[in-house]
Design an enzyme around this catalytic site. Sequence first.
Site, PDB file in Angstrom:
ATOM      1  N   LEU A  21     -17.971  48.893 -61.809  1.00  2.88           N
ATOM      2  CA  LEU A  21     -19.169  48.060 -61.710  1.00  2.88           C
ATOM      3  C   LEU A  21     -20.362  48.641 -62.448  1.00  2.88           C
ATOM      4  O   LEU A  21     -21.239  47.902 -62.896  1.00  2.88           O
ATOM      5  CB  LEU A  21     -19.541  47.844 -60.237  1.00  2.88           C
ATOM      6  CG  LEU A  21     -18.454  47.207 -59.358  1.00  2.88           C
ATOM      7  CD1 LEU A  21     -18.914  47.147 -57.910  1.00  2.88           C
ATOM      8  CD2 LEU A  21     -18.107  45.820 -59.861  1.00  2.88           C
ATOM      9  N   THR A  23     -22.278  52.638 -64.157  1.00  6.68           N
ATOM     10  CA  THR A  23     -22.318  54.091 -64.311  1.00  6.68           C
ATOM     11  C   THR A  23     -23.768  54.538 -64.308  1.00  6.68           C
ATOM     12  O   THR A  23     -24.594  53.996 -65.054  1.00  6.68           O
ATOM     13  CB  THR A  23     -21.652  54.521 -65.634  1.00  6.68           C
ATOM     14  OG1 THR A  23     -20.291  54.098 -65.626  1.00  6.68           O
ATOM     15  CG2 THR A  23     -21.709  56.030 -65.800  1.00  6.68           C
ATOM     16  N   GLY A  24     -24.087  55.499 -63.451  1.00  5.57           N
ATOM     17  CA  GLY A  24     -25.447  56.018 -63.364  1.00  5.57           C
ATOM     18  C   GLY A  24     -25.544  57.408 -63.955  1.00  5.57           C
ATOM     19  O   GLY A  24     -24.664  57.859 -64.699  1.00  5.57           O
ATOM     20  N   GLY A  25     -26.633  58.095 -63.607  1.00 10.23           N
ATOM     21  CA  GLY A  25     -26.847  59.434 -64.144  1.00 10.23           C
ATOM     22  C   GLY A  25     -25.754  60.408 -63.740  1.00 10.23           C
ATOM     23  O   GLY A  25     -25.324  61.237 -64.539  1.00 10.23           O
ATOM     24  N   PHE A  26     -25.285  60.300 -62.508  1.00 11.22           N
ATOM     25  CA  PHE A  26     -24.296  61.258 -62.011  1.00 11.22           C
ATOM     26  C   PHE A  26     -23.022  60.597 -61.493  1.00 11.22           C
ATOM     27  O   PHE A  26     -22.025  61.276 -61.288  1.00 11.22           O
ATOM     28  CB  PHE A  26     -24.891  62.093 -60.869  1.00 11.22           C
ATOM     29  CG  PHE A  26     -26.185  62.747 -61.227  1.00 11.22           C
ATOM     30  CD1 PHE A  26     -26.239  63.678 -62.252  1.00 11.22           C
ATOM     31  CD2 PHE A  26     -27.354  62.427 -60.560  1.00 11.22           C
ATOM     32  CE1 PHE A  26     -27.438  64.288 -62.584  1.00 11.22           C
ATOM     33  CE2 PHE A  26     -28.547  63.032 -60.889  1.00 11.22           C
ATOM     34  CZ  PHE A  26     -28.600  63.970 -61.911  1.00 11.22           C
ATOM     35  N   ASN A  28     -20.236  57.044 -60.754  1.00  9.34           N
ATOM     36  CA  ASN A  28     -19.643  55.755 -61.093  1.00  9.34           C
ATOM     37  C   ASN A  28     -19.571  54.902 -59.827  1.00  9.34           C
ATOM     38  O   ASN A  28     -19.342  55.422 -58.732  1.00  9.34           O
ATOM     39  CB  ASN A  28     -18.225  55.930 -61.639  1.00  9.34           C
ATOM     40  CG  ASN A  28     -18.212  56.667 -62.962  1.00  9.34           C
ATOM     41  OD1 ASN A  28     -19.106  56.485 -63.782  1.00  9.34           O
ATOM     42  ND2 ASN A  28     -17.201  57.505 -63.180  1.00  9.34           N
ATOM     43  N   LYS A  44     -19.145  54.435 -54.551  1.00  7.28           N
ATOM     44  CA  LYS A  44     -19.872  55.274 -55.507  1.00  7.28           C
ATOM     45  C   LYS A  44     -19.340  56.698 -55.394  1.00  7.28           C
ATOM     46  O   LYS A  44     -19.315  57.283 -54.306  1.00  7.28           O
ATOM     47  CB  LYS A  44     -21.369  55.246 -55.201  1.00  7.28           C
ATOM     48  CG  LYS A  44     -22.227  56.008 -56.207  1.00  7.28           C
ATOM     49  CD  LYS A  44     -23.713  55.806 -55.911  1.00  7.28           C
ATOM     50  CE  LYS A  44     -24.584  56.528 -56.930  1.00  7.28           C
ATOM     51  NZ  LYS A  44     -26.027  56.319 -56.676  1.00  7.28           N
ATOM     52  N   ASP A 144     -37.570  53.902 -58.348  1.00  6.30           N
ATOM     53  CA  ASP A 144     -36.741  53.585 -59.512  1.00  6.30           C
ATOM     54  C   ASP A 144     -36.361  52.105 -59.515  1.00  6.30           C
ATOM     55  O   ASP A 144     -35.234  51.743 -59.831  1.00  6.30           O
ATOM     56  CB  ASP A 144     -35.487  54.458 -59.512  1.00  6.30           C
ATOM     57  CG  ASP A 144     -34.760  54.422 -60.861  1.00  6.30           C
ATOM     58  OD1 ASP A 144     -35.413  54.075 -61.874  1.00  6.30           O
ATOM     59  OD2 ASP A 144     -33.555  54.710 -60.890  1.00  6.30           O
TER      60      ASP A 144
END
Length: 743
Positions: A21, A23-26, A28, A44, A144
């Site tokens: 769905l 991908t973030g900084g750290f 999936n 996550k 954020d």
Amino acid sequence: MEKPPVQHGAVCGPWDMKDRLGTGGFGNVCLYQNRETGELKAIKSCRLELSMKNKERWCQEIQIMKRLNHPNVVKACEVPPEMDFLVNDVPHLAMEYCAGGDLRKLLNKPENCCGLKESQVLNLMSDIGSGIQYLHEKRIIHRDLKPENIVLQECNGKTVHKIIDLGYAKDLDQGSLCTSFVGTLQYLAPELFENKPYSVTVDYWSFGTMVFECIAGFRPFLHNMQPFTWHEKIKKKDHKHIYAYEEMSGEIRFSSYLPQPNNLCSIIVDKIETWLQLLLNWDPIQRGGGMDCGRPQCFVLMDQILNLKIVHILNMTSAKIHSFHLQPEESLHTLQSRIETETGISTCNQELLLEMGVSLDPRKPASQCVIDGVKGWDSYMVYLFDKSKTVYEGPFQSRSLSECLNYIVQDSKVQLPIPQLRKVWAEAVHYVSGLKEDYSRLFQGQRAAMLSLLRFNTNLTKMKNTMVSASQQLGAKLQFFKRSIEIDLERYSDQMAYGISSEKMLRAWKEMEDKAVCFGKAGKIHFLDETIMGLHTEIVELQKSPCARRQGDVMEHLEQRAMELYKQLKPRSPDKAYSDSTEMVKILVQTVQGQDRVLKELFGHLSKLLGCKQKIIDLLPQIEMTVNNIKEADSSLMQMQAKRQREIWHLLKIACTQSSARSLGPASVETPITPRTSAWPDQSSSQALFSMLTTKDKSREILRHTIDKNSDYQKLLSSLILQTQTTMEQNSLMSLDFSWLNK
């Protein structure tokens, strides 16, 4: 226990990985489905080795998520036992799955290149504003907020927005903020850039930036520049400025108004501009507008905007939309007076129809135009018709071109840099879509007119059936009346020589016969019946007409072509390329021509509908008058019939009293006639009856009972005749009362 990150398509017990769905900084976020129950969860997981600080941040997000419960904040749920292990020293986070994707995905669609529809903007404001207030009440600052951190979920036919990704909540390390937020700095409040103390107002800035982008299709402040570049330029802005852009000359311009084009009505635009001035104030202390009744002023104003009752009226005579802010308990008459001021259509000639062709009820308040829970002029419309007109002359002048669109239409081969071309082509897509939507709204108005016509036709059919039924009943009664009076006159003539005669009564009966002929004319409905049948046929033909169905296929195809051109342009490098607008201008011209054609057909068909409806309106009073005439004729006929019957019974009474006078002579009506006293069978008849019954083997008891009963009836009749003779001796025919003939 620690395990490696789960790979795409991996299986964890009954849980299958279906999709990645995001991908973030750290981490999936992947979608998992339970094979046995069909349940879906977003999981996550960490994809990198984390520092101690970031591990704490990860765990803190999980703890925060688990204690939140709000419809506009994504919910944490239990991690399946099969996934309850550590990845890179941190646990998984399980969340509810929102199938609508994120807000960025929605904004990236070509049809939204100039912003979302009004209903979508207002729905987003309501949901995210509610979610932010909830987080702040829980003493959580998100910090954020951005389109990527807003997900969409369909719930009971409505799109619900939910805030996700609380990994950078209030307690996060402020010193590492700039490096942590790489790639999302465009939505950060100025004080976070400057590493200054901050409060909940940082979320106001992000919220305002996001809503502005949803309205205009781009961020408010020099969106083509890098954050650190525009930061220095924008810090000089006035507190009322909500928009900044760069001229061709390189000069920076500021504005307190929303850019055009957008999809908001003028009433909403004015309110939201004031609201955005509170959210996009550079000063964090002034941002939000201070407290008002214990709440930040920005949220009080937001609620006022969301609670506005606005009616949007499409004038079918001009194709223009008029929006009116309704006052509490405003009457429909007051609204119509305001409509007359703006449109010039007098209140007595206004016909206001809802989408299903239902006319507004003048006894109800104007709020009947507004659907509870439905916001935005793109979601509902009231259609205004001028009852004094049956011919609508459309099509009307198309939307006016913006300055930049007019520029490329004048010279489609002019070469423009890609960044400018994107903006111009975005406006071109919006223009083409707008022409298609203009047609769609007018078609919906035509459909409302058709449904209204069908309602009138249903009423016409009911009245016609009432008329036909009344006519048939009158016809049957007339037929009976005529035949019965003919027989009465014949029998009257037959007995005149030896019975009763009255010229006055005879004249009255013949007058009744003549009146009955006149009453028959009231039941003549042949012409009306044929006219109604002709109208029914005309309505069926209008329903079958191709113009009764949407004719916007060509415009929809052109809209798709414009979007494809825009999509092809978007990924091209802005630094190396120039391009002309030849293909886009062709689409613009073809769309205008296509709209002109379909609108000519639409208004021609609409004029036929309205003409047909006017015929029904003209017919209804004629039918009503005919039905009333038939009812009056029916009533008069029944009165004549009743009167004649009273006369006949009176004659019968006279005949009975006169019958005894006939014994004095057949020519004298005054001489009593002595009838035979034995009107029943004599002894020989009784013997014959006895013989007949005996022959049929009847019991003696029944026979004796019958003979006794016969004798009783004979005695009774003889008594009545004697009584009549006595009465006749006291009265003569000439002394009888004939005043009833005048009744």
